[in-house]
Write a protein that holds these residues in place. Structure first.
Motif, PDB file in Angstrom:
ATOM      1  N   SER A  67     -26.437 -58.282 -57.701  1.00 48.06           N
ATOM      2  CA  SER A  67     -26.338 -59.601 -58.308  1.00 48.06           C
ATOM      3  C   SER A  67     -25.032 -59.755 -59.084  1.00 48.06           C
ATOM      4  N   LEU A  70     -22.210 -60.279 -56.670  1.00 48.26           N
ATOM      5  CA  LEU A  70     -22.184 -61.663 -56.171  1.00 48.26           C
ATOM      6  C   LEU A  70     -21.729 -62.634 -57.261  1.00 48.26           C
ATOM      7  N   SER A  71     -22.156 -62.378 -58.510  1.00 47.27           N
ATOM      8  CA  SER A  71     -21.737 -63.252 -59.622  1.00 47.27           C
ATOM      9  C   SER A  71     -20.215 -63.238 -59.759  1.00 47.27           C
ATOM     10  N   ALA A  74     -18.627 -65.025 -56.775  1.00 47.51           N
ATOM     11  CA  ALA A  74     -18.794 -66.477 -56.798  1.00 47.51           C
ATOM     12  C   ALA A  74     -18.150 -67.105 -58.027  1.00 47.51           C
ATOM     13  N   ILE A  76     -19.044 -66.814 -61.110  1.00 45.06           N
ATOM     14  CA  ILE A  76     -19.948 -67.165 -62.202  1.00 45.06           C
ATOM     15  C   ILE A  76     -19.694 -66.223 -63.376  1.00 45.06           C
ATOM     16  N   ARG A 103     -16.002 -72.789 -57.126  1.00 45.50           N
ATOM     17  CA  ARG A 103     -17.268 -72.408 -56.488  1.00 45.50           C
ATOM     18  C   ARG A 103     -17.875 -73.588 -55.732  1.00 45.50           C
ATOM     19  N   ILE A 194     -22.738 -67.257 -49.351  1.00 49.67           N
ATOM     20  CA  ILE A 194     -23.301 -66.069 -49.970  1.00 49.67           C
ATOM     21  C   ILE A 194     -24.817 -66.204 -49.940  1.00 49.67           C
TER      22      ILE A 194
END
Lengths: 256, 419
Positions: A67, A70-71, A74, A76, A103, A194
Motif C-alpha cells: 500500500s 502504491l501511495s 500515485a 498520495i 494523480r 493501479i
C-alpha cells in the motif's frame, strides 16, 4: 503539468530486469519514506522502472509495504528523499495540490473493495474523475461525451444498461462494484492504471472474468497496468511479475 | 457540479441524522428568536399602554408600584389620596386635565375601575390613539359600566347586560355588591392594553356600592337600597390615583416636584416613560439571563451537529479515500465537510425562523388573550438577521473541527481504504 522535468536516472542506478514494452513511464530511484506515528514504518526503494504498456503484477505478502508503494507511486504520499519520475515528471518534487492534480490526470485507481460511493448512482461514480481532470474530460468528450463513454466502458465490462443510469452503487454485487471501479479507473484514458488486489474479494471464476475485461480495456486504452496481489497464480497473464521484496525494503520501528 | 451533487447525496444518505440535527438547530433558533420576540413584544406592549399622560399621581409609594397598579392593573395601591388633595392638585395652573381613578373591586377576575367620563377622552394609548367605543356610550346613569373588549368577548357581554361587581381584586370573590347591579352601557374597541380587561364605572358608583360597607364587609344594619343611594351625596372621600395631562411637557419636572413636596399628604408623582425605563432596568437582568440561556441552547445544538459529523467521519473514511484517489485534494475534503456543516446550520436557522413565525401566527391570539401581550408578527429586525447570520457563520466555523480531522485522516490514510 507546467513543470515537466525530464531527469534521467544516474547511470549507477541499474534497471533490475529487462522487460517488454516501450519507453519507461515510471522511474523510481533512491526513495526513502517513513509513515509517521508511534510505530514508524519505513520503505526504501533503490531503483524501479516500468515501461509504457507493461502489465506488471506485484507480489508480496500483507505488511510488505504494497500500500505504501502504491501511495508513493500515485503521489498520495511524498517521499522523504529520492525521485519518482512519472511520465517525465518528478512527482516527489511537486507540492500536495500539484500531486493531486497529477494523480487525477494520469492515474486510474482500483481498490481491493469498497470502491464506490454507495449513495451515488453508478454513472456518477464512473464520471467522478472527470471533474478533477480537464484532460481526461477532454478525451472523454472527444469520444462522444462523458456519459456515453462511461456507458460504453460499463457495457464492455458487462454492466447491464438498466443499472447504468438508474442503479445505485450500493445495490450492486461485489463483482459488479469492482467492474464499475474499473470503468472509473479507465474513463478518459489515463496513462497508468493501479489496481490494489482488485480480485481478492471475487471468487476464482469471477476473478478470471474480471481480469479478462480489465486487460481488454487497459489494452484498448493503451494504458500501463500495475496490479498488486498476493495470489501468484495470476502471474501467467501479466507481462512482468515482480516481488515487492526485491524492489523495496520495508522495516518497522524506526528508520533503516 | 458533480462534487456538490455528491455532497448532497451523501447528506441525503444520512437523512435521518441530518434531519434531527436540523431540527435541534431549528428549535434552538426558535427559542432564541422567540425570547427576543416576546421581550420586544413585552416592551412594546408596555410602552404602548399609556400615551399622552404626563404624570401619574398616587399616595407615596415606590414609583414602579404606582405605575404598575394605576396603568397595568398589576398589584394593589398601598394607600389612597383624599378627594381634597385631588381638588388641590386640580387647581395647579400647569395642569391641562386631571382624571381620577379608583381601584379595588373586580368583576369575575377583571378589575373594576371608578373614574370620570373624561377618562375616555384623555386616556390615550399606542402613540396617541384615543379610546373608541365598539358599541354603546360612556356611562350616563350612576350604575352604568363601560367594559373593555376582552371583558365583552370573554364573558359574552352586550350593551344592556346586568353585571354584579365583587369586592376585592381577586379572581374569585365571595363578597359581592349584588344589591347594586350595573348595566353595561358601552363596550370599548380592542386596544391591546389593560383597558381591554377593565370594567369602568363612575366614581360615584364606587362610592355608592360601598356606602353601606364597613371595614371590608357589608353592614346589614345600615343597608341602603340601590334607589335610595341615588339621593345621597356620592362625592368620593378618596381616590387611588390620578392621571394628569400638562399644558406644556416642559413643566413636567416642576409639577412633579410640587406634588412630591405637597405638605398636607405624602404623594408620589411619576413620569410614565421614565418609570418604564426603571422597570426595564430592573427586568434587564432577567432578560439578559434568558438571552444567555437561549444562546447556550444554540451553542449546544451546534455542538450536537459537530458530534454528528464527527461520528460519521469514521464510516466516511472510505468516501474520503475514494475522492482522494480520483484526485480530490485534502482541501476539497475539508471544504466538503465545512459546507456540509454550514448547509445544515443554514437549513436549521431557516426552519427555526419559519417554525417560529408559524407558531407566532398560531399562538398570537392566545398570548394576547391570556397575557395581554401583543407580540407583533413582523419580519426579523436587522439585529436579529445579524444574529441569524452569525449562527450560520458559527455553523461553518464549527464544521472546521470535523473537517480538519477528516483532512488529517485523509492525509494519514493515503491509499488505504479503511472500512
Amino acid at each position: 503539468m507546467s513543470e515537466v522535468i525530464a531527469s534521467p536516472l544516474p547511470s549507477t542506478e541499474d534497471k533490475p530486469r529487462r522487460h517488454e514494452g516501450g519507453a519507461d513511464i515510471v522511474r523510481i530511484g533512491g526513495v526513502q519514506f517513513t509513515w509517521p506515528g508511534r510505530n514508524p514504518f519505513t520503505l526504501a526503494i533503490d531503483g524501479f522502472s516500468l515501461g509504457q504498456g507493461e502489465r506488471l503484477l506485484l507480489i508480496g505478502p500483507s505488511g510488505s509495504g504494497k500500500s505504501t508503494f502504491l501511495s508513493l507511486l500515485a503521489g498520495i504520499a511524498k517521499p522523504d528523499a529520492g525521485k519518482i519520475d512519472v511520465l517525465g515528471c518528478d512527482i516527489a518534487r511537486l507540492d500536495g495540490a500539484a500531486r493531486d492534480r497529477f494523480r487525477a490526470e494520469h492515474y486510474g485507481i482500483i481498490f481491493q473493495m469498497f470502491n464506490l460511493l454507495p449513495y451515488a448512482s453508478v454513472i456518477d461514480n464512473v464520471l467522478l474523475p472527470l471533474s478533477f481532470s480537464p484532460s481526461r474530460k477532454r478525451r472523454a468528450e472527444a469520444r462522444g461525451g462523458g456519459r456515453s463513454e462511461a456507458a460504453r466502458l460499463l457495457g464492455n465490462l458487462g454492466i447491464e444498461p438498466s443499472l447504468i443510469e438508474s442503479g445505485n452503487a450500493a445495490s450492486l454485487s461485489v463483482g459488479q462494484q469492482q467492474r464499475v471501479a474499473a470503468a472509473r479507473a479507465l474513463i478518459g484514458s489515463p496513462e497508468i492504471v493501479i489496481a490494489d488486489e482488485p480480485t481478492s474479494s471475487l471468487d476464482r471464476n469471477r476473478q478470471q472474468a474480471f481480469l479478462d475485461l480489465l486487460f481488454t480495456e487497459v489494452e484498448a486504452a493503451g494504458a500501463t497496468l500495475i496490479m498488486v496481489s498476493h495470489d501468484e497464480s495470476l502471474a501467467g497473464r501479466f507481462s512482468r511479475v515482480a516481488d515487492l521484496a526485491e524492489i523495496a525494503q520495508a522495516s518497522r520501528g524506526g528508520r533503516s | 457540479m458533480i462534487i456538490v451533487r455528491l455532497a448532497l447525496q451523501s447528506l441525503a444518505n444520512r437523512w435521518l441524522t441530518a434531519c434531527l440535527t436540523i431540527l435541534s438547530i431549528a428549535l434552538s433558533v426558535m427559542l432564541l428568536l422567540g425570547v427576543e420576540k416576546v421581550r420586544t413584544g413585552a416592551r412594546q406592549s408596555f410602552a404602548d399602554t399609556i400615551s399622552g399622560t404626563d404624570l401619574i399621581v398616587g399616595a407615596r409609594s415606590g414609583n414602579l408600584n404606582l405605575l404598575l397598579y394605576s396603568v397595568f392593573r398589576i398589584g394593589n395601591a398601598t394607600n389612597n389620596i383624599t378627594w381634597k388633595t385631588y381638588q388641590d392638585i386640580q387647581t395647579n395652573p400647569d395642569i391641562a386635565w386631571i382624571v381620577p381613578i379608583s381601584l379595588g373591586d373586580s368583576h369575575r377576575g377583571f378589575r373594576v375601575m371608578g373614574t370620570v367620563p373624561e377618562y375616555f377622552a384623555h386616556y390615550h394609548y399606542r402613540r396617541g390613539q384615543p379610546l373608541t367605543f365598539a358599541a354603546g356610550a360612556p356611562f350616563s346613569d350612576l350604575f352604568d359600566a363601560v367594559i373593555g373588549a376582552d371583558v365583552a368577548t370573554q364573558l359574552g357581554y352586550r350593551v344592556g347586560n346586568k353585571i354584579v361587581v365583587a369586592h376585592g381584586a381577586g379572581a374569585v370573590s365571595f363578597l359581592e355588591h349584588d344589591d347594586k347591579p350595573f348595566r353595561v352601557s358601552g363596550i370599548l374597541a380592542k386596544t391591546g392594553t389593560p383597558v381591554d380587561r377593565t370594567v369602568h364605572v363612575s366614581l360615584g358608583a364606587i362610592e355608592a356600592i360601598h356606602v353601606d360597607w364597613q371595614s371590608g364587609a357589608r353592614d346589614p344594619t345600615k343597608a341602603v337600597s340601590a334607589d335610595d343611594v341615588r339621593q345621597m351625596d356620592l362625592t368620593p372621600k378618596a381616590i387611588t390615583a390620578a392621571l394628569v395631562g400638562l399644558k406644556s411637557r416642559l413643566a413636567a419636572f416642576r409639577v412633579q416636584r410640587e406634588i412630591n413636596n405637597y405638605r398636607q399628604e405624602p404623594l408620589s408623582a411619576i413620569l410614565p416613560g421614565a418609570t418604564l425605563q426603571e422597570l426595564w432596568g430592573l427586568v434587564g437582568t432577567a432578560e439578559t439571563a434568558l438571552s444567555a440561556v437561549s444562546g447556550m441552547v444554540v451553542i449546544t445544538a451546534l455542538l450536537g451537529m459537530v458530534t454528528m459529523i464527527l461520528t460519521t467521519l469514521n464510516e466516511r473514511r472510505r468516501e474520503m479515500a475514494i475522492l482522494r484517489s480520483v484526485g480530490a485534494r485534502p482541501s476539497t475534503i475539508l471544504s466538503l465537510l465545512v459546507v456540509e456543516a454550514g448547509v445544515l446550520t443554514f437549513l436549521g436557522v431557516l426552519a427555526g425562523t419559519l417554525l417560529l413565525y408559524g407558531a407566532l401566527m398560531g399562538l398570537q391570539p392566545y398570548i394576547d388573550r391570556t397575557y395581554g401581550l401583543h407580540v407583533a408578527v413582523d419580519p426579523p429586525s436587522a439585529d436579529q438577521l445579524k444574529i441569524l447570520g452569525g449562527i450560520v457563520a458559527a455553523g461553518f466555523l464549527a464544521g472546521l473541527l470535523p473537517a480538519l480531522r477528516a483532512y488529517r485522516l485523509s492525509l494519514a490514510d493515503g491509499m488505504t481504504v479503511r472500512t
